[in-house]
Design an enzyme around this catalytic site. Structure first.
Site, short mmCIF file in Angstrom:
data_model
loop_
_atom_site.label_atom_id
_atom_site.label_comp_id
_atom_site.label_asym_id
_atom_site.label_seq_id
_atom_site.Cartn_x
_atom_site.Cartn_y
_atom_site.Cartn_z
N HIS A 20 24.53 -20.01 34.85
CA HIS A 20 24.57 -21.56 35.31
C HIS A 20 23.62 -22.05 34.75
O HIS A 20 22.65 -23.19 34.92
CB HIS A 20 24.02 -21.54 36.73
CG HIS A 20 25.07 -21.42 37.82
ND1 HIS A 20 26.42 -21.94 38.13
CD2 HIS A 20 24.97 -20.20 39.35
CE1 HIS A 20 26.90 -21.05 39.14
NE2 HIS A 20 25.93 -20.36 39.48
N ASP B 181 29.75 -17.39 31.19
CA ASP B 181 29.35 -18.90 30.86
C ASP B 181 27.91 -18.68 31.45
O ASP B 181 27.52 -18.18 32.35
CB ASP B 181 30.35 -19.29 32.19
CG ASP B 181 29.67 -20.87 32.23
OD1 ASP B 181 30.06 -21.34 31.09
OD2 ASP B 181 29.88 -21.56 32.80
N GLY C 25 29.71 -25.07 28.02
CA GLY C 25 29.73 -26.19 29.19
C GLY C 25 28.81 -27.35 29.03
O GLY C 25 29.16 -28.75 27.83
#
Length: 93
Positions: free
Chosen positions: A22, A56, A79
């Site tokens: 994240h 990610d 992102g």
């Protein structure tokens, strides 16, 4: 975010996994996707042939994307950089 987690996913019959911290914002000191992909490549490189691996989070530079793809990751999520810049999404085929 460990080799053992990836191996457990293969044993459980998962078709794919996503390496994600994240962006490092959720857990202080979490390894980046690149660090985990390197660990998998060093300890059990055949995992990249047994299961699709996506990454990610923790990707800071374009070279990180290229390294992940070269290690065997199928695609890399971008992102935050993608929101800020007009960056194409890279995949390895």
């Amino acid at each position: 975010m460990t080799v053992e987690d990836a191996q457990a996913a293969v044993k459980a019959g998962a078709k794919a996994i996503i390496l994600s911290n994240h962006g490092g914002r959720q857990v202080d000191g979490a390894p980046s996707s690149l660090e985990v992909a390197l660990e998998i490549h060093e300890e059990d490189p055949d995992l990249f042939n047994q299961i699709e691996v996506y990454a990610d989070g923790g990707v800071r530079y374009g070279t990180d994307v290229l390294k992940l793809l070269a290690l065997g990751v199928k695609a890399v999520g971008l992102g935050r950089p993608f929101v800020c810049l007009n960056v194409p999404i890279l995949t390895w085929t």
